[in-house]
Design a protein around this motif. Sequence first.
Motif, PDB file in Angstrom:
ATOM      1  N   GLN A   1      26.580  29.580 -67.297  1.00 28.22           N
ATOM      2  CA  GLN A   1      25.164  29.611 -66.953  1.00 28.22           C
ATOM      3  C   GLN A   1      24.670  28.283 -66.367  1.00 28.22           C
ATOM      4  O   GLN A   1      23.570  28.218 -65.835  1.00 28.22           O
ATOM      5  N   ALA A   2      25.464  27.231 -66.482  1.00 30.24           N
ATOM      6  CA  ALA A   2      25.125  25.940 -65.871  1.00 30.24           C
ATOM      7  C   ALA A   2      26.414  25.160 -65.671  1.00 30.24           C
ATOM      8  O   ALA A   2      27.362  25.276 -66.462  1.00 30.24           O
ATOM      9  N   ALA A   3      26.419  24.369 -64.605  1.00 24.03           N
ATOM     10  CA  ALA A   3      27.606  23.585 -64.260  1.00 24.03           C
ATOM     11  C   ALA A   3      27.195  22.152 -63.949  1.00 24.03           C
ATOM     12  O   ALA A   3      26.064  21.893 -63.529  1.00 24.03           O
ATOM     13  N   ALA A   4      28.125  21.247 -64.171  1.00 25.63           N
ATOM     14  CA  ALA A   4      27.918  19.847 -63.781  1.00 25.63           C
ATOM     15  C   ALA A   4      29.264  19.272 -63.394  1.00 25.63           C
ATOM     16  O   ALA A   4      30.301  19.648 -63.957  1.00 25.63           O
ATOM     17  N   MET A   5      29.232  18.377 -62.418  1.00 21.80           N
ATOM     18  CA  MET A   5      30.472  17.721 -62.016  1.00 21.80           C
ATOM     19  C   MET A   5      30.186  16.284 -61.625  1.00 21.80           C
ATOM     20  O   MET A   5      29.137  15.977 -61.063  1.00 21.80           O
ATOM     21  N   SER A   6      31.119  15.438 -61.968  1.00 22.92           N
ATOM     22  CA  SER A   6      31.052  14.026 -61.599  1.00 22.92           C
ATOM     23  C   SER A   6      32.221  13.700 -60.697  1.00 22.92           C
ATOM     24  O   SER A   6      33.351  14.120 -60.961  1.00 22.92           O
ATOM     25  N   HIS A   7      31.932  12.959 -59.644  1.00 24.18           N
ATOM     26  CA  HIS A   7      32.918  12.573 -58.624  1.00 24.18           C
ATOM     27  C   HIS A   7      33.935  13.688 -58.386  1.00 24.18           C
ATOM     28  O   HIS A   7      35.120  13.544 -58.637  1.00 24.18           O
ATOM     29  N   PRO A   8      33.414  14.825 -57.850  1.00 22.30           N
ATOM     30  CA  PRO A   8      34.285  16.000 -57.676  1.00 22.30           C
ATOM     31  C   PRO A   8      35.405  15.779 -56.664  1.00 22.30           C
ATOM     32  O   PRO A   8      35.248  15.055 -55.696  1.00 22.30           O
ATOM     33  N   SER A   9      36.512  16.427 -56.945  1.00 24.77           N
ATOM     34  CA  SER A   9      37.653  16.436 -56.025  1.00 24.77           C
ATOM     35  C   SER A   9      38.051  17.876 -55.754  1.00 24.77           C
ATOM     36  O   SER A   9      37.954  18.729 -56.638  1.00 24.77           O
ATOM     37  N   PHE A  10      38.475  18.117 -54.538  1.00 25.64           N
ATOM     38  CA  PHE A  10      38.987  19.428 -54.117  1.00 25.64           C
ATOM     39  C   PHE A  10      37.925  20.524 -54.100  1.00 25.64           C
ATOM     40  O   PHE A  10      38.249  21.697 -54.035  1.00 25.64           O
TER      41      PHE A  10
ATOM     42  N   ALA B   1      31.380  21.194 -67.644  1.00 25.00           N
ATOM     43  CA  ALA B   1      31.358  19.944 -66.880  1.00 25.00           C
ATOM     44  C   ALA B   1      32.778  19.630 -66.428  1.00 25.00           C
ATOM     45  O   ALA B   1      33.736  19.845 -67.176  1.00 25.00           O
ATOM     46  N   GLY B   2      32.889  19.142 -65.216  1.00 23.77           N
ATOM     47  CA  GLY B   2      34.195  18.772 -64.682  1.00 23.77           C
ATOM     48  C   GLY B   2      34.138  17.411 -64.032  1.00 23.77           C
ATOM     49  O   GLY B   2      33.192  17.080 -63.326  1.00 23.77           O
ATOM     50  N   TYR B   3      35.147  16.630 -64.303  1.00 23.42           N
ATOM     51  CA  TYR B   3      35.281  15.297 -63.733  1.00 23.42           C
ATOM     52  C   TYR B   3      36.479  15.312 -62.793  1.00 23.42           C
ATOM     53  O   TYR B   3      37.543  15.827 -63.150  1.00 23.42           O
ATOM     54  N   CYS B   4      36.301  14.757 -61.602  1.00 26.41           N
ATOM     55  CA  CYS B   4      37.365  14.671 -60.612  1.00 26.41           C
ATOM     56  C   CYS B   4      37.911  16.077 -60.338  1.00 26.41           C
ATOM     57  O   CYS B   4      37.172  16.969 -59.977  1.00 26.41           O
TER      58      CYS B   4
ATOM     59  N   SER C   1      32.367   3.721 -57.517  1.00 32.26           N
ATOM     60  CA  SER C   1      33.396   4.403 -56.740  1.00 32.26           C
ATOM     61  C   SER C   1      33.949   5.576 -57.533  1.00 32.26           C
ATOM     62  O   SER C   1      33.637   5.751 -58.716  1.00 32.26           O
ATOM     63  N   HIS C   2      34.788   6.356 -56.870  1.00 30.79           N
ATOM     64  CA  HIS C   2      35.374   7.549 -57.475  1.00 30.79           C
ATOM     65  C   HIS C   2      35.916   7.243 -58.872  1.00 30.79           C
ATOM     66  O   HIS C   2      36.633   6.280 -59.071  1.00 30.79           O
ATOM     67  N   GLY C   3      35.541   8.068 -59.815  1.00 26.30           N
ATOM     68  CA  GLY C   3      36.017   7.924 -61.192  1.00 26.30           C
ATOM     69  C   GLY C   3      35.130   7.079 -62.081  1.00 26.30           C
ATOM     70  O   GLY C   3      35.451   6.856 -63.245  1.00 26.30           O
ATOM     71  N   TRP C   4      33.992   6.638 -61.563  1.00 24.71           N
ATOM     72  CA  TRP C   4      33.174   5.669 -62.298  1.00 24.71           C
ATOM     73  C   TRP C   4      32.693   6.158 -63.650  1.00 24.71           C
ATOM     74  O   TRP C   4      32.411   5.341 -64.528  1.00 24.71           O
TER      75      TRP C   4
END
Length: 141
Positions: free
Chosen positions: A46-55, A27-30, A107-110
């Motif tokens: 085997q699985a990915a998750a991201m919250s408010h992705p950047s770049f 999991a990746g944030y920002c 908003s971003h980063g919530w």
Amino acid sequence: MQEKEFEEAKRIIAALKEQGASSIGAAGYCWGAKLVTELAKANEIQAAAMSHPSFVSVDDIKETKCPIAILGAETDFMSPPELVKQFEQILSDSGIRHFVKIYPGVSHGWTVRYNSDDATAVKWAEQAMVDMTSWFNENLK
């Protein structure tokens, strides 16, 4: 993304596999979302998750090789809803299993930077954690 972080993540994944892990999720944030996409593109997880992705770019999403969840914010200068919807369309077209959700009123980063006195902010941050946990439970068997 720095090659150093990617190589370090690969070493951690290898160590987890040596310990008997048969499937790995990340999991990746920002800005951490970029590292997660690099791992997903390289078939390291085997699985990915991201919250408010950047770049994270459209090309990154096109190269994703594992199920991926993308949790976006209604107001986000780094990954606006239009971009998140574009990611969703790419994943739909590619057949990659995915979960994409744009959370209203945030908003971003919530998910990591919110006012704990704001009931709405807390509600959506908690819901994002439930959604991400459910995603990993469904995709890391």
